[in-house]
Design an enzyme around this catalytic site. Structure first.
Site: not given
Length: 325
Positions: A129, A154
């Site tokens: 990501s 995250y």
């Protein structure tokens, strides 16, 4: 010969699975169909995939070691893996941090442990990501930058996945590529993403929440471009002896203001947005922007879809799927 796609009912996973089938490859897809967002949408994505011999689906959680081992014993002819299963969402990591460690760290290790025992595996491509760039403020983001200051749990779990992949590449010569996705959008997308939530609010006449400040911008990347990039990278495994832990940005190489996104949604929906401004939360970085020179040099891939073209395509699907007049 088969390709394993994890998270095949997810946004990117369903598109990648469909594209692999379209080019004549057999796909083994797994997904746990978790309830983080609308399970009916996930099932609808699955329903678009043919149920013939070229696609085999199993509902399976990646942390189920025995279940995964049993599946791969039955599918010993797997030659490639596209690992897209993950607990998504940056802000939700403040609500349920354990879900992120379970899916994005333990699930990743479970898959790598199983993958290193596949006798014919040529390449494992996994989803990282843009969030790993964390508190970096030097734009555009390049793969050579340090990524040791995550701005959310995250992001930390996604960076952990990259480090774990590096270790497995070093220890077991496992050929892998991590792709740092930048704000993927388009038809059949995730309802928790801002562009989808904004569209729903504008259509309903309810308020949308924007963060204060004029610098908020994202590198919005259209789903068709993402799928093209994934498949091109899959076809370019690291050569024997290459350094383990290759990572590549996969973005649109443009940092677009969120205000432009809202304006395009208003135009496509034919309605004005009611907005409310709040301070930007600590989990959200101000801007993202991908350097894509590395993936272009490796595969020839370049993004083709402008936000001005992609948003109307999304809105056309949104209207049809949700029955918005």
């Amino acid at each position: 010969m088969s390709i394993l796609v994890t998270g095949c009912a997810g946004f990117v996973g369903a598109y990648v699975t469909k594209a692999l089938i379209a080019r004549g490859q057999r796909v083994v897809g797994i997904d746990n169909l978790d309830a983080y967002y609308d399970q009916q949408l996930k099932q609808a994505r699955l329903d678009r995939l043919c149920a013939g011999p070229e696609f085999h689906f199993e509902r399976l959680d990646l942390t189920d070691r025995d279940g995964l081992a049993g599946l791969l014993d039955r599918e010993a002819g797997i030659t490639a893996i596209v690992h897209l299963a993950a607990q998504a969402g940056v802000r939700y990591s403040l609500v349920d941090p354990y879900a992120y460690v379970n899916a994005n760290v333990l699930g990743h290790v479970t898959l790598l442990e199983a993958a290193r025992r596949l006798p014919r595996l040529d390449h494992l491509v996994y989803a990282s990501s843009s969030s790993v760039y964390g508190l970096n403020d030097q734009l555009p983001f390049r793969e050579s930058q340090r990524v040791d200051r995550p701005g959310s749990l995250y992001a930390a779990t996604k960076r952990s996945g990259e480090l774990i992949a590096h270790a497995y590449g070093h220890l077991f010569a496992l050929p892998q590529t991590g792709l740092r996705f930048f704000t993927v959008y388009g038809p059949w997308g995730r309802p928790d993403m801002a562009y989808y939530a904004f569209a729903r609010a504008i259509a309903d006449g309810s308020e949308i929440t924007l963060y204060e400040g004029c610098g908020l911008a994202r590198d919005f990347t259209y789903i068709d471009d993402v799928v093209d990039g994934v498949l091109r990278v899959l076809d370019h495994p690291p050569a024997a002896g290459d350094a383990p832990g290759r990572t590549l940005n996969l973005g649109n190489h443009r940092s677009e203001p969120v205000a432009l996104l809202v304006s395009l949604l208003e135009q496509a929906l034919g309605r004005g947005a009611r907005t409310r401004l709040i301070p930007r939360p600590a989990t959200d970085i101000e801007a993202t922007w991908a350097s894509v020179e590395a993936i272009e040099a490796l595969t020839g891939w370049t993004p083709k879809t402008r936000l001005q073209d992609g948003i109307p395509r999304f809105v056309a699907w949104f209207r049809a799927y949700h029955g918005v007049v």
